[in-house]
Design a protein around this motif. Structure first.
Motif, mmCIF file in Angstrom:
data_model
loop_
_atom_site.group_PDB
_atom_site.id
_atom_site.type_symbol
_atom_site.label_atom_id
_atom_site.label_comp_id
_atom_site.label_asym_id
_atom_site.label_seq_id
_atom_site.Cartn_x
_atom_site.Cartn_y
_atom_site.Cartn_z
ATOM 1 N N GLN A 1 -10.690 33.423 28.277
ATOM 2 C CA GLN A 1 -10.676 34.134 29.349
ATOM 3 C C GLN A 1 -10.976 33.453 30.838
ATOM 4 O OE1 GLN A 1 -13.560 37.123 28.716
ATOM 5 N NE2 GLN A 1 -13.981 37.924 30.721
ATOM 6 N N VAL B 1 -8.389 33.784 33.908
ATOM 7 C CA VAL B 1 -9.014 34.264 35.272
ATOM 8 C C VAL B 1 -8.582 33.220 36.491
ATOM 9 C CG1 VAL B 1 -11.102 35.079 36.595
ATOM 10 C CG2 VAL B 1 -10.771 35.884 34.334
ATOM 11 N N TYR C 1 -6.646 33.928 39.705
ATOM 12 C CA TYR C 1 -7.162 33.882 41.047
ATOM 13 C C TYR C 1 -6.649 32.637 41.840
ATOM 14 C CZ TYR C 1 -9.269 38.189 39.920
ATOM 15 O OH TYR C 1 -9.707 39.380 39.836
ATOM 16 N N LEU D 1 -15.813 39.704 35.367
ATOM 17 C CA LEU D 1 -14.876 38.636 34.874
ATOM 18 C C LEU D 1 -15.507 37.671 33.858
ATOM 19 C CD1 LEU D 1 -12.915 38.131 38.330
ATOM 20 C CD2 LEU D 1 -12.226 39.290 36.194
ATOM 21 N N SER E 1 -8.411 40.176 33.865
ATOM 22 C CA SER E 1 -8.065 39.772 35.058
ATOM 23 C C SER E 1 -8.123 40.578 36.099
ATOM 24 C CB SER E 1 -6.928 38.817 35.050
ATOM 25 O OG SER E 1 -6.836 37.871 34.168
ATOM 26 N N CYS F 1 -9.929 43.043 36.494
ATOM 27 C CA CYS F 1 -11.618 43.581 36.486
ATOM 28 C C CYS F 1 -11.807 44.591 35.744
ATOM 29 C CB CYS F 1 -11.776 44.027 38.137
ATOM 30 S SG CYS F 1 -11.362 42.369 39.083
#
Length: 262
Positions: free
Chosen positions: A15, A19, A23, A168, A212, A214
């Motif tokens: 995870q 993420v 980002y 997240l 990812s 949200c």
């Protein structure tokens, strides 16, 4: 419910990697709204980043008074507006992204105050620091780190803000425990985030794109209430601000607040 429970079935390391990569890509573009996968999960989007930001409770002056590259449209609320910042305070932003909320907070606390942004994505950190160099503010700094392991001293901040980031994390109870650790006695938590009004389907929780975006990692309101209490916060509250998805997922935007006892 134990403090080790999480609301996502994606392994912690996977995870964080997913993420961070997502980002990192956003940091190098103008893409927003909680990641490029948002549209696949019916996340409500306005036509532009400006429209989206204004719909969350910000003012046009907020956009004009911050560096142009700081607002990526990634939030789900306006934590600065609910945090009641005072001149001279020290503020911590969890998952500071391009620095938008940090710059707004810096103006609230004034030159005698201080704002610290923490983000785990090197590309976001680079963008935020570049934005800081372009601003006229000298009371903002950005640190690389995970919100589950904050690079911040014990009892050193007065207020903690965050905008659509805690969902997240694969270890939300740990995030709240860390927030409690770094707050001074009497300090407050005032964050905007997405929560679920009922447990999410397994296929959503296991989908890394949903996380990812949200959505997949949103904890239930009951979970967040328990974790606030377990961390030691008093006067905890979760206030639903509005629906967040147009589809069948029970996701809402909310204000999450709490105070560290004096």
């Amino acid at each position: 419910m134990s403090a080790n429970d999480t609301s996502t079935d994606v392994p912690d390391s996977d995870q964080r990697t997913n993420v961070r990569e997502e980002y990192g890509e956003i940091a190098g573009s103008d893409e927003g709204c909680c990641g490029s996968n948002a549209e696949s999960f019916d996340v409500t989007e306005s036509e532009t980043t400006t429209d989206r930001t204004l719909s969350l409770g910000y003012e046009r002056d907020d956009l004009e008074d911050t560096p142009e590259g700081s607002n990526l449209g990634l939030g789900c609320g306006n934590p600065v507006a609910i945090s009641q910042l005072e001149p001279g305070e020290t503020v911590l932003d969890l998952g500071s992204g391009g620095g938008f909320d940090c710059f707004l907070a810096a103006r609230e606390v004034g030159p005698e105050g201080r704002v610290i942004g923490v983000d785990m994505t090197p590309e976001m950190l680079e963008r935020a620091r570049e934005n800081a160099r372009e601003s006229d503010l000298e009371n903002v700094e950005f640190r690389l780190g995970e919100i589950e392991h904050l690079p911040v001293a014990d009892e050193s901040v007065d207020a903690i803000i965050s905008n659509c980031v805690v969902n997240l994390s694969p270890a939300k109870p740990r995030v709240l425990a860390e927030a409690f650790r770094v707050l001074r006695p009497g300090g407050r938590l005032a964050i905007s985030d997405l929560v679920a009004t009922e447990p999410l389907p397994r296929e959503v929780r296991e989908n890394p794109d949903a996380v990812s975006a949200c959505v997949g990692g949103a904890a239930t309101i009951a979970e967040m209430e328990t974790w606030l209490d377990d961390a030691g916060f008093v006067d905890g509250s979760i206030t639903v601000e509005g629906e967040w998805t147009d589809g069948e997922l029970p996701i809402v935007s909310a204000r999450i607040e709490g105070r560290k006892p004096t």
